[in-house]
Design a protein around this motif. Structure first.
Motif, PDB file in Angstrom:
ATOM      1  N   ARG A   1      46.386  50.587  33.605  1.00  0.00           N
ATOM      2  CA  ARG A   1      47.034  51.257  32.463  1.00  0.00           C
ATOM      3  C   ARG A   1      47.879  50.276  31.652  1.00  0.00           C
ATOM      4  O   ARG A   1      47.918  50.366  30.417  1.00  0.00           O
ATOM      5  N   MET A   2      48.559  49.362  32.324  1.00  0.00           N
ATOM      6  CA  MET A   2      49.359  48.373  31.598  1.00  0.00           C
ATOM      7  C   MET A   2      48.452  47.440  30.792  1.00  0.00           C
ATOM      8  O   MET A   2      48.767  47.118  29.640  1.00  0.00           O
ATOM      9  N   ARG A   3      47.337  47.018  31.372  1.00  0.00           N
ATOM     10  CA  ARG A   3      46.403  46.157  30.630  1.00  0.00           C
ATOM     11  C   ARG A   3      45.832  46.904  29.422  1.00  0.00           C
ATOM     12  O   ARG A   3      45.675  46.330  28.344  1.00  0.00           O
ATOM     13  N   ARG A   4      45.547  48.194  29.595  1.00  0.00           N
ATOM     14  CA  ARG A   4      45.062  49.014  28.490  1.00  0.00           C
ATOM     15  C   ARG A   4      46.117  49.085  27.382  1.00  0.00           C
ATOM     16  O   ARG A   4      45.797  48.978  26.203  1.00  0.00           O
ATOM     17  N   ALA A   5      47.371  49.255  27.772  1.00  0.00           N
ATOM     18  CA  ALA A   5      48.450  49.291  26.783  1.00  0.00           C
ATOM     19  C   ALA A   5      48.558  47.947  26.055  1.00  0.00           C
ATOM     20  O   ALA A   5      48.744  47.913  24.835  1.00  0.00           O
ATOM     21  N   LEU A   6      48.425  46.862  26.794  1.00  0.00           N
ATOM     22  CA  LEU A   6      48.489  45.539  26.163  1.00  0.00           C
ATOM     23  C   LEU A   6      47.337  45.329  25.182  1.00  0.00           C
ATOM     24  O   LEU A   6      47.493  44.596  24.193  1.00  0.00           O
ATOM     25  N   ASP A   7      46.210  45.956  25.438  1.00  0.00           N
ATOM     26  CA  ASP A   7      45.045  45.838  24.549  1.00  0.00           C
ATOM     27  C   ASP A   7      45.117  46.774  23.352  1.00  0.00           C
ATOM     28  O   ASP A   7      44.343  46.631  22.406  1.00  0.00           O
ATOM     29  N   ASP A   8      46.024  47.736  23.373  1.00  0.00           N
ATOM     30  CA  ASP A   8      46.138  48.708  22.285  1.00  0.00           C
ATOM     31  C   ASP A   8      46.673  47.998  21.038  1.00  0.00           C
ATOM     32  O   ASP A   8      47.732  47.367  21.095  1.00  0.00           O
ATOM     33  N   PRO A   9      45.989  48.109  19.920  1.00  0.00           N
ATOM     34  CA  PRO A   9      46.461  47.429  18.711  1.00  0.00           C
ATOM     35  C   PRO A   9      47.700  48.089  18.080  1.00  0.00           C
ATOM     36  O   PRO A   9      48.348  47.480  17.234  1.00  0.00           O
ATOM     37  N   ASP A  10      48.036  49.297  18.501  1.00  0.00           N
ATOM     38  CA  ASP A  10      49.199  50.005  17.951  1.00  0.00           C
ATOM     39  C   ASP A  10      50.380  49.819  18.902  1.00  0.00           C
ATOM     40  O   ASP A  10      50.430  50.442  19.971  1.00  0.00           O
ATOM     41  N   PRO A  11      51.348  48.981  18.537  1.00  0.00           N
ATOM     42  CA  PRO A  11      52.464  48.684  19.445  1.00  0.00           C
ATOM     43  C   PRO A  11      53.279  49.918  19.838  1.00  0.00           C
ATOM     44  O   PRO A  11      53.728  50.011  20.988  1.00  0.00           O
ATOM     45  N   TRP A  12      53.491  50.851  18.925  1.00  0.00           N
ATOM     46  CA  TRP A  12      54.276  52.039  19.258  1.00  0.00           C
ATOM     47  C   TRP A  12      53.521  52.932  20.236  1.00  0.00           C
ATOM     48  O   TRP A  12      54.068  53.405  21.219  1.00  0.00           O
ATOM     49  N   ARG A  13      52.256  53.174  19.955  1.00  0.00           N
ATOM     50  CA  ARG A  13      51.454  54.015  20.848  1.00  0.00           C
ATOM     51  C   ARG A  13      51.393  53.401  22.242  1.00  0.00           C
ATOM     52  O   ARG A  13      51.499  54.104  23.246  1.00  0.00           O
ATOM     53  N   ALA A  14      51.262  52.071  22.301  1.00  0.00           N
ATOM     54  CA  ALA A  14      51.189  51.391  23.595  1.00  0.00           C
ATOM     55  C   ALA A  14      52.482  51.569  24.383  1.00  0.00           C
ATOM     56  O   ALA A  14      52.454  51.979  25.551  1.00  0.00           O
ATOM     57  N   LEU A  15      53.620  51.295  23.752  1.00  0.00           N
ATOM     58  CA  LEU A  15      54.897  51.369  24.461  1.00  0.00           C
ATOM     59  C   LEU A  15      55.268  52.804  24.793  1.00  0.00           C
ATOM     60  O   LEU A  15      55.634  53.105  25.940  1.00  0.00           O
ATOM     61  N   SER A  16      55.172  53.702  23.849  1.00  0.00           N
ATOM     62  CA  SER A  16      55.530  55.101  24.128  1.00  0.00           C
ATOM     63  C   SER A  16      54.572  55.706  25.145  1.00  0.00           C
ATOM     64  O   SER A  16      54.978  56.523  25.980  1.00  0.00           O
ATOM     65  N   GLY A  17      53.319  55.285  25.120  1.00  0.00           N
ATOM     66  CA  GLY A  17      52.356  55.765  26.112  1.00  0.00           C
ATOM     67  C   GLY A  17      52.722  55.330  27.515  1.00  0.00           C
ATOM     68  O   GLY A  17      52.586  56.100  28.477  1.00  0.00           O
ATOM     69  N   VAL A  18      53.208  54.101  27.656  1.00  0.00           N
ATOM     70  CA  VAL A  18      53.638  53.606  28.969  1.00  0.00           C
ATOM     71  C   VAL A  18      54.821  54.432  29.474  1.00  0.00           C
ATOM     72  O   VAL A  18      54.868  54.812  30.650  1.00  0.00           O
ATOM     73  N   VAL A  19      55.775  54.736  28.596  1.00  0.00           N
ATOM     74  CA  VAL A  19      56.925  55.551  29.004  1.00  0.00           C
ATOM     75  C   VAL A  19      56.446  56.926  29.474  1.00  0.00           C
ATOM     76  O   VAL A  19      56.855  57.414  30.525  1.00  0.00           O
ATOM     77  N   ARG A  20      55.566  57.542  28.728  1.00  0.00           N
ATOM     78  CA  ARG A  20      55.084  58.885  29.083  1.00  0.00           C
ATOM     79  C   ARG A  20      54.236  58.872  30.355  1.00  0.00           C
ATOM     80  O   ARG A  20      54.342  59.774  31.189  1.00  0.00           O
ATOM     81  N   GLU A  21      53.407  57.846  30.532  1.00  0.00           N
ATOM     82  CA  GLU A  21      52.612  57.745  31.760  1.00  0.00           C
ATOM     83  C   GLU A  21      53.509  57.522  32.976  1.00  0.00           C
ATOM     84  O   GLU A  21      53.267  58.075  34.046  1.00  0.00           O
TER      85      GLU A  21
ATOM     86  N   HIS B   1      53.903  44.044  36.125  1.00  0.00           N
ATOM     87  CA  HIS B   1      54.072  45.215  35.268  1.00  0.00           C
ATOM     88  C   HIS B   1      55.327  45.066  34.409  1.00  0.00           C
ATOM     89  O   HIS B   1      55.323  45.433  33.221  1.00  0.00           O
ATOM     90  N   ALA B   2      56.389  44.499  34.980  1.00  0.00           N
ATOM     91  CA  ALA B   2      57.627  44.279  34.225  1.00  0.00           C
ATOM     92  C   ALA B   2      57.388  43.272  33.099  1.00  0.00           C
ATOM     93  O   ALA B   2      57.886  43.449  31.978  1.00  0.00           O
ATOM     94  N   GLN B   3      56.608  42.225  33.382  1.00  0.00           N
ATOM     95  CA  GLN B   3      56.287  41.243  32.343  1.00  0.00           C
ATOM     96  C   GLN B   3      55.454  41.885  31.231  1.00  0.00           C
ATOM     97  O   GLN B   3      55.672  41.600  30.049  1.00  0.00           O
ATOM     98  N   ALA B   4      54.529  42.751  31.607  1.00  0.00           N
ATOM     99  CA  ALA B   4      53.727  43.447  30.601  1.00  0.00           C
ATOM    100  C   ALA B   4      54.614  44.335  29.735  1.00  0.00           C
ATOM    101  O   ALA B   4      54.434  44.400  28.510  1.00  0.00           O
ATOM    102  N   LEU B   5      55.589  45.005  30.349  1.00  0.00           N
ATOM    103  CA  LEU B   5      56.522  45.830  29.579  1.00  0.00           C
ATOM    104  C   LEU B   5      57.296  44.959  28.589  1.00  0.00           C
ATOM    105  O   LEU B   5      57.487  45.348  27.433  1.00  0.00           O
ATOM    106  N   ASN B   6      57.715  43.776  29.026  1.00  0.00           N
ATOM    107  CA  ASN B   6      58.415  42.853  28.124  1.00  0.00           C
ATOM    108  C   ASN B   6      57.559  42.547  26.895  1.00  0.00           C
ATOM    109  O   ASN B   6      58.057  42.553  25.767  1.00  0.00           O
ATOM    110  N   VAL B   7      56.279  42.284  27.120  1.00  0.00           N
ATOM    111  CA  VAL B   7      55.364  41.981  26.015  1.00  0.00           C
ATOM    112  C   VAL B   7      55.248  43.182  25.085  1.00  0.00           C
ATOM    113  O   VAL B   7      55.287  43.035  23.855  1.00  0.00           O
TER     114      VAL B   7
END
Length: 169
Positions: free
Chosen positions: A56-76, A108-114
């Motif tokens: 899921r974190m790799r999928r978020a990193l691949d998401d071209p929409d930064p807001w959708r990626a970050l907010s999606g991680v919080v919700r997941e 996962h923490a490093q991915a969140l930083n990105v």
């Protein structure tokens, strides 16, 4: 593994191995052949969950929409606190099983930083919000898993909504 996940989610980590075997449609001896101890079964389910989180974190990193990626991680993350309450206690707690996944938790923490850096660069984060503030929101969400199940579902959802709203520009 699916039967163990379901049993742990609904009945807790102390669910009888016989019940896990019943849910899996196998004999208890078969279960013990694959997982000689409850600890080994819990560790296997945790490993699967941690791997899923990495995907899921790799999928978020691949998401071209930064807001959708970050907010999606919080919700997941919030959803995992609701559905994997006791597994998260083990994973995030001080015991040996949780410690076995330190490397993955660091990744996962490093991915969140990105994700936070990308969101900041896109201008979608509130001024002053960085990775530490997002982590504080995740810790607040995680602390709510100790509430009674009927309460935690609603409250975790509300706090996740507040965190997402609070970090957005």
């Amino acid at each position: 593994m699916a039967a163990a996940r379901e049993a742990f989610a609904s009945a807790g980590l102390e669910v009888p191995m016989r019940e896990v075997a019943r849910r899996a449609g196998v004999g208890v001896a078969t279960l013990y052949r694959h997982f000689p101890t409850r600890t080994e079964l819990v560790a296997a389910v945790l490993a699967e969950r941690v791997d899923d989180c990495g995907v899921r974190m790799r999928r978020a990193l691949d998401d071209p929409d930064p807001w959708r990626a970050l907010s999606g991680v919080v919700r997941e993350f919030a959803e995992r606190q609701i559905h994997d309450r006791e597994l998260n206690e083990v994973l995030l707690g001080p015991g040996e099983l949780g410690a076995a996944f330190q490397k993955e938790r660091r990744e996962h923490a490093q991915a969140l930083n990105v994700l936070v850096v990308r969101a900041r660069a896109a201008g979608v984060l509130r001024d002053g919000v960085g990775a530490d503030e997002v982590r504080a929101g995740l810790l607040a969400i995680a602390s709510l898993r100790r509430l009674p199940a009927t309460t935690s579902v609603r409250v975790i959802g509300l706090v996740a909504d507040l965190v997402v709203a609070g970090i957005r520009a």
